[in-house]
Design a protein around this motif. Structure first.
Motif, PDB file in Angstrom:
ATOM      1  N   SER A 149      -3.924  -1.684 -21.764  1.00  0.00           N
ATOM      2  CA  SER A 149      -2.507  -1.692 -21.372  1.00  0.00           C
ATOM      3  C   SER A 149      -1.626  -1.157 -22.500  1.00  0.00           C
ATOM      4  CB  SER A 149      -2.071  -3.108 -20.985  1.00  0.00           C
ATOM      5  OG  SER A 149      -2.157  -3.992 -22.097  1.00  0.00           O
ATOM      6  N   GLN A 150      -1.975  -1.445 -23.747  1.00  0.00           N
ATOM      7  CA  GLN A 150      -1.198  -0.927 -24.873  1.00  0.00           C
ATOM      8  C   GLN A 150      -1.377   0.579 -25.023  1.00  0.00           C
ATOM      9  OE1 GLN A 150      -2.537  -3.386 -28.092  1.00  0.00           O
ATOM     10  NE2 GLN A 150      -1.429  -5.189 -27.391  1.00  0.00           N
ATOM     11  N   LEU A 151      -2.596   1.067 -24.828  1.00  0.00           N
ATOM     12  CA  LEU A 151      -2.816   2.513 -24.843  1.00  0.00           C
ATOM     13  C   LEU A 151      -2.049   3.184 -23.710  1.00  0.00           C
ATOM     14  CD1 LEU A 151      -6.659   2.676 -25.563  1.00  0.00           C
ATOM     15  CD2 LEU A 151      -4.800   3.267 -27.137  1.00  0.00           C
ATOM     16  N   MET A 152      -2.048   2.557 -22.558  1.00  0.00           N
ATOM     17  CA  MET A 152      -1.313   3.114 -21.427  1.00  0.00           C
ATOM     18  C   MET A 152       0.183   3.146 -21.712  1.00  0.00           C
ATOM     19  SD  MET A 152      -1.342   1.807 -17.457  1.00  0.00           S
ATOM     20  CE  MET A 152      -3.128   1.983 -17.368  1.00  0.00           C
ATOM     21  N   TYR A 153       0.690   2.085 -22.311  1.00  0.00           N
ATOM     22  CA  TYR A 153       2.118   2.034 -22.625  1.00  0.00           C
ATOM     23  C   TYR A 153       2.497   3.159 -23.585  1.00  0.00           C
ATOM     24  CZ  TYR A 153       6.685  -0.040 -23.604  1.00  0.00           C
ATOM     25  OH  TYR A 153       8.040  -0.258 -23.712  1.00  0.00           O
ATOM     26  N   TRP A 191      -4.800   8.402 -24.941  1.00  0.00           N
ATOM     27  CA  TRP A 191      -6.181   8.364 -24.438  1.00  0.00           C
ATOM     28  C   TRP A 191      -6.267   7.970 -22.965  1.00  0.00           C
ATOM     29  CZ3 TRP A 191      -8.329   5.205 -29.170  1.00  0.00           C
ATOM     30  CH2 TRP A 191      -8.248   6.000 -30.310  1.00  0.00           C
ATOM     31  N   VAL A 192      -5.204   8.146 -22.214  1.00  0.00           N
ATOM     32  CA  VAL A 192      -5.247   7.908 -20.778  1.00  0.00           C
ATOM     33  C   VAL A 192      -4.940   9.215 -20.058  1.00  0.00           C
ATOM     34  CG1 VAL A 192      -4.660   5.461 -20.894  1.00  0.00           C
ATOM     35  CG2 VAL A 192      -2.830   7.151 -20.780  1.00  0.00           C
ATOM     36  N   ASP A 193      -5.469   9.366 -18.871  1.00  0.00           N
ATOM     37  CA  ASP A 193      -5.261  10.576 -18.076  1.00  0.00           C
ATOM     38  C   ASP A 193      -4.515  10.186 -16.809  1.00  0.00           C
ATOM     39  OD1 ASP A 193      -5.309  13.041 -16.942  1.00  0.00           O
ATOM     40  OD2 ASP A 193      -7.474  13.209 -16.768  1.00  0.00           O
ATOM     41  N   LEU A 194      -3.196  10.091 -16.918  1.00  0.00           N
ATOM     42  CA  LEU A 194      -2.370   9.593 -15.820  1.00  0.00           C
ATOM     43  C   LEU A 194      -1.210  10.560 -15.584  1.00  0.00           C
ATOM     44  CD1 LEU A 194      -2.244   5.838 -16.898  1.00  0.00           C
ATOM     45  CD2 LEU A 194      -3.614   6.828 -15.050  1.00  0.00           C
ATOM     46  N   PRO A 195      -1.268  11.360 -14.525  1.00  0.00           N
ATOM     47  CA  PRO A 195      -0.195  12.314 -14.228  1.00  0.00           C
ATOM     48  C   PRO A 195       0.963  11.640 -13.506  1.00  0.00           C
ATOM     49  CG  PRO A 195      -1.941  12.538 -12.622  1.00  0.00           C
ATOM     50  CD  PRO A 195      -2.400  11.488 -13.594  1.00  0.00           C
ATOM     51  N   VAL A 196       1.629  10.704 -14.176  1.00  0.00           N
ATOM     52  CA  VAL A 196       2.749   9.964 -13.584  1.00  0.00           C
ATOM     53  C   VAL A 196       3.917   9.988 -14.561  1.00  0.00           C
ATOM     54  CG1 VAL A 196       1.197   8.466 -12.270  1.00  0.00           C
ATOM     55  CG2 VAL A 196       1.950   7.760 -14.541  1.00  0.00           C
ATOM     56  N   PRO A 197       5.143   9.760 -14.074  1.00  0.00           N
ATOM     57  CA  PRO A 197       6.300   9.705 -14.976  1.00  0.00           C
ATOM     58  C   PRO A 197       6.139   8.605 -16.029  1.00  0.00           C
ATOM     59  CG  PRO A 197       7.022   9.928 -12.707  1.00  0.00           C
ATOM     60  CD  PRO A 197       5.544   9.677 -12.658  1.00  0.00           C
ATOM     61  N   ALA A 248       0.834  -1.208   0.000  1.00  0.00           N
ATOM     62  CA  ALA A 248       0.000   0.000   0.000  1.00  0.00           C
ATOM     63  C   ALA A 248       0.866   1.254   0.000  1.00  0.00           C
ATOM     64  CB  ALA A 248      -0.931  -0.009   1.205  1.00  0.00           C
ATOM     65  N   ALA A 249       1.955   1.240   0.774  1.00  0.00           N
ATOM     66  CA  ALA A 249       2.847   2.404   0.800  1.00  0.00           C
ATOM     67  C   ALA A 249       3.549   2.577  -0.542  1.00  0.00           C
ATOM     68  CB  ALA A 249       3.869   2.245   1.921  1.00  0.00           C
ATOM     69  N   TYR A 250       3.962   1.471  -1.148  1.00  0.00           N
ATOM     70  CA  TYR A 250       4.607   1.539  -2.460  1.00  0.00           C
ATOM     71  C   TYR A 250       3.632   2.055  -3.512  1.00  0.00           C
ATOM     72  CZ  TYR A 250       6.954  -0.149  -6.706  1.00  0.00           C
ATOM     73  OH  TYR A 250       7.533  -0.253  -7.947  1.00  0.00           O
ATOM     74  N   ALA A 251       2.373   1.611  -3.427  1.00  0.00           N
ATOM     75  CA  ALA A 251       1.367   2.040  -4.395  1.00  0.00           C
ATOM     76  C   ALA A 251       1.095   3.535  -4.306  1.00  0.00           C
ATOM     77  CB  ALA A 251       0.079   1.267  -4.176  1.00  0.00           C
ATOM     78  N   ALA A 252       1.229   4.101  -3.107  1.00  0.00           N
ATOM     79  CA  ALA A 252       0.984   5.533  -2.942  1.00  0.00           C
ATOM     80  C   ALA A 252       2.108   6.375  -3.534  1.00  0.00           C
ATOM     81  CB  ALA A 252       0.821   5.867  -1.461  1.00  0.00           C
ATOM     82  N   ALA A 253       3.282   5.769  -3.720  1.00  0.00           N
ATOM     83  CA  ALA A 253       4.445   6.525  -4.193  1.00  0.00           C
ATOM     84  C   ALA A 253       4.821   6.230  -5.634  1.00  0.00           C
ATOM     85  CB  ALA A 253       5.648   6.242  -3.294  1.00  0.00           C
ATOM     86  N   ASP A 254       4.353   5.111  -6.178  1.00  0.00           N
ATOM     87  CA  ASP A 254       4.785   4.689  -7.511  1.00  0.00           C
ATOM     88  C   ASP A 254       3.599   4.053  -8.235  1.00  0.00           C
ATOM     89  OD1 ASP A 254       5.991   3.065  -9.695  1.00  0.00           O
ATOM     90  OD2 ASP A 254       7.886   3.662  -8.773  1.00  0.00           O
ATOM     91  N   PHE A 255       3.361   4.470  -9.480  1.00  0.00           N
ATOM     92  CA  PHE A 255       2.226   3.970 -10.234  1.00  0.00           C
ATOM     93  C   PHE A 255       2.355   2.476 -10.528  1.00  0.00           C
ATOM     94  CE2 PHE A 255      -0.310   3.690 -14.275  1.00  0.00           C
ATOM     95  CZ  PHE A 255      -1.546   3.899 -13.684  1.00  0.00           C
ATOM     96  N   ALA A 264       8.216   6.411 -17.177  1.00  0.00           N
ATOM     97  CA  ALA A 264       8.767   5.109 -16.811  1.00  0.00           C
ATOM     98  C   ALA A 264       7.784   4.321 -15.935  1.00  0.00           C
ATOM     99  CB  ALA A 264      10.093   5.285 -16.086  1.00  0.00           C
ATOM    100  N   GLN A 265       7.116   5.024 -15.020  1.00  0.00           N
ATOM    101  CA  GLN A 265       6.120   4.354 -14.182  1.00  0.00           C
ATOM    102  C   GLN A 265       4.913   3.925 -15.002  1.00  0.00           C
ATOM    103  OE1 GLN A 265       5.059   6.460 -10.597  1.00  0.00           O
ATOM    104  NE2 GLN A 265       7.154   7.165 -10.222  1.00  0.00           N
ATOM    105  N   ARG A 266       4.503   4.769 -15.929  1.00  0.00           N
ATOM    106  CA  ARG A 266       3.341   4.448 -16.761  1.00  0.00           C
ATOM    107  C   ARG A 266       3.599   3.218 -17.619  1.00  0.00           C
ATOM    108  NH1 ARG A 266       2.946   5.897 -21.652  1.00  0.00           N
ATOM    109  NH2 ARG A 266       4.273   7.751 -21.430  1.00  0.00           N
ATOM    110  N   THR A 267       4.748   3.164 -18.287  1.00  0.00           N
ATOM    111  CA  THR A 267       5.039   2.011 -19.142  1.00  0.00           C
ATOM    112  C   THR A 267       5.251   0.744 -18.308  1.00  0.00           C
ATOM    113  OG1 THR A 267       7.387   2.628 -19.154  1.00  0.00           O
ATOM    114  CG2 THR A 267       6.029   3.414 -20.979  1.00  0.00           C
ATOM    115  N   GLY A 268       5.881   0.885 -17.144  1.00  0.00           N
ATOM    116  CA  GLY A 268       6.052  -0.288 -16.276  1.00  0.00           C
ATOM    117  C   GLY A 268       4.719  -0.818 -15.782  1.00  0.00           C
TER     118      GLY A 268
END
Length: 275
Positions: free
Chosen positions: A213-217, A221-227, A74-81, A229-233
């Motif tokens: 998952s391919q769109l996210m990679y 068309w995704v709304d994700l304010p994350v780095p 849970a702590a990891y999820a709060a810090a990294d996508f 590297a985190q998004r593709t991972g």
């Protein structure tokens, strides 16, 4: 300016409020997990011949959900996508499979006194459970909810609103259980479609997960304010982890499939002369 905020900057106040909310929800989740596992095991102990394998599956599902929501993850999820996506995989797909394979409704029907068991059976045959138990409805609630989370501003809102964040977790856990039950659950379900029809619905879920998952990679068309590297991972975790969970669900469905065989023609009919 200090007096305007009661002696604390607004950012610090928000952090304290967030920490307090997390502490409360963690405690509530831990209590619910203990009550679920303890209640199930108590009912299983009172039910002669109840499968130990099903008891292990249910308690394993509770443990997976607890690990994802209140454990180190849970702590990891709060810090990294990427941690968030691992948490999502456990809460929405793997933990529900264990919970559903535990057949909790069947256990409850056997453990309850007969009048209460009849009432519960009547509720399960009502119109609302019939609608929810349909695989298409479960698909819309589970997979559709995932698309809404990542393709709309909902994820942004959940990251800054603790109660909404926890509500999203509850939705994915319940919708994941509903989908696993509708597809391959051992508990009784009203007018469940045929196994081939359920396999088709499961195939749609696989395609939807793969496509998202391919769109996210690709960041489309995704709304994700994350780095990036985190998004593709996270996209890779969704792609491969989702495939694994859905293959397990398909294996459970096929393993319990008993195709209806047509009776063989009578022996004398095979020897009737033609013409």
């Amino acid at each position: 300016m200090r007096a305007a905020y009661g002696g604390r900057p607004p950012a610090v106040t928000h952090q304290h409020e967030h920490a307090a909310t997390v502490a409360v929800t963690t405690t509530v989740a831990a209590v619910i997990a203990v009550l679920l596992a303890g209640g199930y095991l108590a009912a299983a102990a009172r039910t002669p011949g109840w499968s130990r394998w099903r008891a292990a599956a249910f308690t394993g599902g509770v443990a997976l959900a607890a690990f994802a929501l209140i454990g180190p993850l849970a702590a990891y999820a709060a810090a990294d996508f990427r941690g968030h996506m691992t948490q999502h995989l456990l809460v929405a797909m793997l933990a529900p499979l264990g919970l559903v394979l535990g057949a909790p409704v069947t256990l409850l029907l056997r453990a309850l006194p007969r009048p209460y068991a009849r009432r519960l059976g009547g509720l399960l045959r009502a119109r609302v459970p019939h609608l929810l138990a349909h695989p298409v409805t479960a698909l819309v609630l589970s997979t559709g909810g995932m698309i809404v989370l990542y393709c709309t501003p909902l994820y942004r809102a959940a990251m800054v609103t603790p109660w909404l964040h926890e509500l999203v977790h509850v939705h994915f856990l319940l919708s994941g259980c509903l989908f696993a039950w509708a597809i391959a659950g051992p508990d009784p379900a009203p007018r469940r479609p045929s196994v081939p029809a359920r396999l088709v619905v499961l195939g749609v879920a696989v395609a939807a997960h793969a496509g998202l998952s391919q769109l996210m990679y690709a960041g489309l068309w995704v709304d994700l304010p994350v780095p990036a590297a985190q998004r593709t991972g996270a996209a890779e975790i969704m792609y491969y982890g989702g495939d694994l969970a859905e293959l397990l669900l398909a294996a459970v469905l096929v393993a319990g499939w008993r195709p209806v065989r047509r009776p063989a023609p009578a022996a004398h009919a095979r020897h009737q002369p033609i013409g």
